[in-house]
Scaffold this motif. Sequence first.
Motif, PDB file in Angstrom:
ATOM      1  N   ALA A 103       0.829  -1.208   0.000  1.00  0.00           N
ATOM      2  CA  ALA A 103       0.000   0.000   0.000  1.00  0.00           C
ATOM      3  C   ALA A 103       0.866   1.262   0.000  1.00  0.00           C
ATOM      4  O   ALA A 103       0.567   2.225  -0.710  1.00  0.00           O
ATOM      5  CB  ALA A 103      -0.942  -0.006   1.199  1.00  0.00           C
ATOM      6  N   ALA A 104       1.935   1.249   0.780  1.00  0.00           N
ATOM      7  CA  ALA A 104       2.815   2.425   0.835  1.00  0.00           C
ATOM      8  C   ALA A 104       3.459   2.670  -0.527  1.00  0.00           C
ATOM      9  O   ALA A 104       3.599   3.817  -0.953  1.00  0.00           O
ATOM     10  CB  ALA A 104       3.893   2.248   1.905  1.00  0.00           C
ATOM     11  N   PHE A 105       3.837   1.603  -1.222  1.00  0.00           N
ATOM     12  CA  PHE A 105       4.450   1.745  -2.543  1.00  0.00           C
ATOM     13  C   PHE A 105       3.478   2.405  -3.517  1.00  0.00           C
ATOM     14  O   PHE A 105       3.843   3.356  -4.217  1.00  0.00           O
ATOM     15  CB  PHE A 105       4.886   0.370  -3.072  1.00  0.00           C
ATOM     16  N   PHE A 106       2.243   1.924  -3.554  1.00  0.00           N
ATOM     17  CA  PHE A 106       1.265   2.503  -4.474  1.00  0.00           C
ATOM     18  C   PHE A 106       0.943   3.949  -4.109  1.00  0.00           C
ATOM     19  O   PHE A 106       0.780   4.804  -4.982  1.00  0.00           O
ATOM     20  CB  PHE A 106      -0.015   1.653  -4.506  1.00  0.00           C
ATOM     21  N   MET A 107       0.874   4.248  -2.823  1.00  0.00           N
ATOM     22  CA  MET A 107       0.620   5.619  -2.385  1.00  0.00           C
ATOM     23  C   MET A 107       1.802   6.512  -2.724  1.00  0.00           C
ATOM     24  O   MET A 107       1.624   7.654  -3.138  1.00  0.00           O
ATOM     25  CB  MET A 107       0.343   5.651  -0.877  1.00  0.00           C
ATOM     26  N   ARG A 108       3.035   5.990  -2.585  1.00  0.00           N
ATOM     27  CA  ARG A 108       4.224   6.768  -2.953  1.00  0.00           C
ATOM     28  C   ARG A 108       4.201   7.107  -4.432  1.00  0.00           C
ATOM     29  O   ARG A 108       4.544   8.228  -4.831  1.00  0.00           O
ATOM     30  CB  ARG A 108       5.506   5.995  -2.629  1.00  0.00           C
ATOM     31  N   LEU A 109       3.804   6.145  -5.280  1.00  0.00           N
ATOM     32  CA  LEU A 109       3.726   6.402  -6.720  1.00  0.00           C
ATOM     33  C   LEU A 109       2.718   7.504  -7.029  1.00  0.00           C
ATOM     34  O   LEU A 109       2.995   8.399  -7.830  1.00  0.00           O
ATOM     35  CB  LEU A 109       3.349   5.129  -7.480  1.00  0.00           C
ATOM     36  N   ALA A 110       1.559   7.441  -6.410  1.00  0.00           N
ATOM     37  CA  ALA A 110       0.501   8.415  -6.683  1.00  0.00           C
ATOM     38  C   ALA A 110       0.886   9.809  -6.192  1.00  0.00           C
ATOM     39  O   ALA A 110       0.868  10.780  -6.956  1.00  0.00           O
ATOM     40  CB  ALA A 110      -0.810   7.964  -6.033  1.00  0.00           C
ATOM     41  N   VAL A 111       1.239   9.912  -4.924  1.00  0.00           N
ATOM     42  CA  VAL A 111       1.544  11.224  -4.339  1.00  0.00           C
ATOM     43  C   VAL A 111       2.820  11.802  -4.945  1.00  0.00           C
ATOM     44  O   VAL A 111       2.857  12.967  -5.360  1.00  0.00           O
ATOM     45  CB  VAL A 111       1.653  11.126  -2.796  1.00  0.00           C
ATOM     46  N   GLY A 112       3.867  10.996  -5.026  1.00  0.00           N
ATOM     47  CA  GLY A 112       5.126  11.473  -5.582  1.00  0.00           C
ATOM     48  C   GLY A 112       4.999  11.870  -7.044  1.00  0.00           C
ATOM     49  O   GLY A 112       5.558  12.882  -7.476  1.00  0.00           O
ATOM     50  N   GLY A 113       4.242  11.103  -7.806  1.00  0.00           N
ATOM     51  CA  GLY A 113       4.059  11.419  -9.224  1.00  0.00           C
ATOM     52  C   GLY A 113       3.340  12.737  -9.447  1.00  0.00           C
ATOM     53  O   GLY A 113       3.752  13.538 -10.296  1.00  0.00           O
ATOM     54  N   VAL A 114       2.300  12.983  -8.682  1.00  0.00           N
ATOM     55  CA  VAL A 114       1.554  14.233  -8.842  1.00  0.00           C
ATOM     56  C   VAL A 114       2.391  15.422  -8.392  1.00  0.00           C
ATOM     57  O   VAL A 114       2.443  16.452  -9.068  1.00  0.00           O
ATOM     58  CB  VAL A 114       0.204  14.181  -8.082  1.00  0.00           C
ATOM     59  N   PHE A 115       3.066  15.292  -7.246  1.00  0.00           N
ATOM     60  CA  PHE A 115       3.916  16.386  -6.784  1.00  0.00           C
ATOM     61  C   PHE A 115       5.033  16.670  -7.776  1.00  0.00           C
ATOM     62  O   PHE A 115       5.353  17.829  -8.045  1.00  0.00           O
ATOM     63  CB  PHE A 115       4.508  16.088  -5.404  1.00  0.00           C
ATOM     64  N   GLY A 155       5.052   5.187   6.133  1.00  0.00           N
ATOM     65  CA  GLY A 155       6.496   5.194   5.910  1.00  0.00           C
ATOM     66  C   GLY A 155       6.845   4.718   4.516  1.00  0.00           C
ATOM     67  O   GLY A 155       6.031   4.793   3.596  1.00  0.00           O
ATOM     68  N   ASP A 156       8.061   4.194   4.361  1.00  0.00           N
ATOM     69  CA  ASP A 156       8.578   3.813   3.053  1.00  0.00           C
ATOM     70  C   ASP A 156       7.876   2.624   2.432  1.00  0.00           C
ATOM     71  O   ASP A 156       7.640   2.580   1.241  1.00  0.00           O
ATOM     72  CB  ASP A 156      10.072   3.470   3.142  1.00  0.00           C
ATOM     73  N   GLY A 157       7.600   1.613   3.197  1.00  0.00           N
ATOM     74  CA  GLY A 157       7.048   0.381   2.653  1.00  0.00           C
ATOM     75  C   GLY A 157       8.158  -0.547   2.179  1.00  0.00           C
ATOM     76  O   GLY A 157       9.336  -0.202   2.181  1.00  0.00           O
ATOM     77  N   PRO A 158       7.781  -1.740   1.720  1.00  0.00           N
ATOM     78  CA  PRO A 158       8.780  -2.746   1.373  1.00  0.00           C
ATOM     79  C   PRO A 158       9.553  -2.466   0.090  1.00  0.00           C
ATOM     80  O   PRO A 158      10.691  -2.892  -0.044  1.00  0.00           O
ATOM     81  CB  PRO A 158       7.964  -4.030   1.239  1.00  0.00           C
ATOM     82  N   LEU A 159       8.981  -1.779  -0.866  1.00  0.00           N
ATOM     83  CA  LEU A 159       9.648  -1.524  -2.142  1.00  0.00           C
ATOM     84  C   LEU A 159      10.237  -0.120  -2.140  1.00  0.00           C
ATOM     85  O   LEU A 159       9.730   0.790  -2.771  1.00  0.00           O
ATOM     86  CB  LEU A 159       8.670  -1.689  -3.305  1.00  0.00           C
ATOM     87  N   SER A 160      11.330   0.047  -1.410  1.00  0.00           N
ATOM     88  CA  SER A 160      11.950   1.365  -1.326  1.00  0.00           C
ATOM     89  C   SER A 160      13.462   1.190  -1.258  1.00  0.00           C
ATOM     90  O   SER A 160      13.960   0.112  -0.954  1.00  0.00           O
ATOM     91  CB  SER A 160      11.467   2.122  -0.096  1.00  0.00           C
ATOM     92  N   ILE A 161      14.169   2.267  -1.535  1.00  0.00           N
ATOM     93  CA  ILE A 161      15.618   2.230  -1.386  1.00  0.00           C
ATOM     94  C   ILE A 161      16.036   3.016  -0.153  1.00  0.00           C
ATOM     95  O   ILE A 161      17.199   3.332   0.004  1.00  0.00           O
ATOM     96  CB  ILE A 161      16.343   2.758  -2.642  1.00  0.00           C
ATOM     97  N   GLY A 162      15.058   3.307   0.692  1.00  0.00           N
ATOM     98  CA  GLY A 162      15.337   4.058   1.909  1.00  0.00           C
ATOM     99  C   GLY A 162      16.319   3.327   2.798  1.00  0.00           C
ATOM    100  O   GLY A 162      16.425   2.104   2.791  1.00  0.00           O
ATOM    101  N   ILE A 163      17.055   4.092   3.570  1.00  0.00           N
ATOM    102  CA  ILE A 163      18.041   3.529   4.483  1.00  0.00           C
ATOM    103  C   ILE A 163      17.309   2.927   5.667  1.00  0.00           C
ATOM    104  O   ILE A 163      16.438   3.553   6.264  1.00  0.00           O
ATOM    105  CB  ILE A 163      19.026   4.612   4.953  1.00  0.00           C
TER     106      ILE A 163
END
Length: 119
Positions: free
Chosen positions: A8-20, A105-113
């Motif tokens: 869920a975090a990955f899909f939300m990151r795609l949506a929010v990050g893409g629009v911003f 937070g980041d979710g499982p599909l991230s390159i976050g530290i």
Amino acid sequence: MNSLAPYAAFFMRLAVGGVFLSRGLDRIQGGIPNFSLGSLLVLLVIAIETVGAVCVLLGMWTRMWATAMAVFMAVTIVAIKLPHHANIELEALLLAGSVTLMALGDGPLSIGIRFKKTV
């Protein structure tokens, strides 16, 4: 549990990050203003909408950037949209998405530290 729930975090990151990111790139094409107090605010907005969006898309410092995005959207709604009785649908969705990323937070599909917890 739904098998897609961890993502869920990955899909939300795609949506929010893409629009911003789209909004930030449009703002950059409008030109960088000359140096003044107002231009510093514009540069802050550009940083949130571009650098922040790229970091959110990659899953780097997601909670920090999502917090900045949520504050920016709340200020935009209260200071710009509501006084002019303008539509707030997009800003409200971006605010909700940013708050969701603050919680997830980041979710499982991230390159976050990732930091290991020590007991």
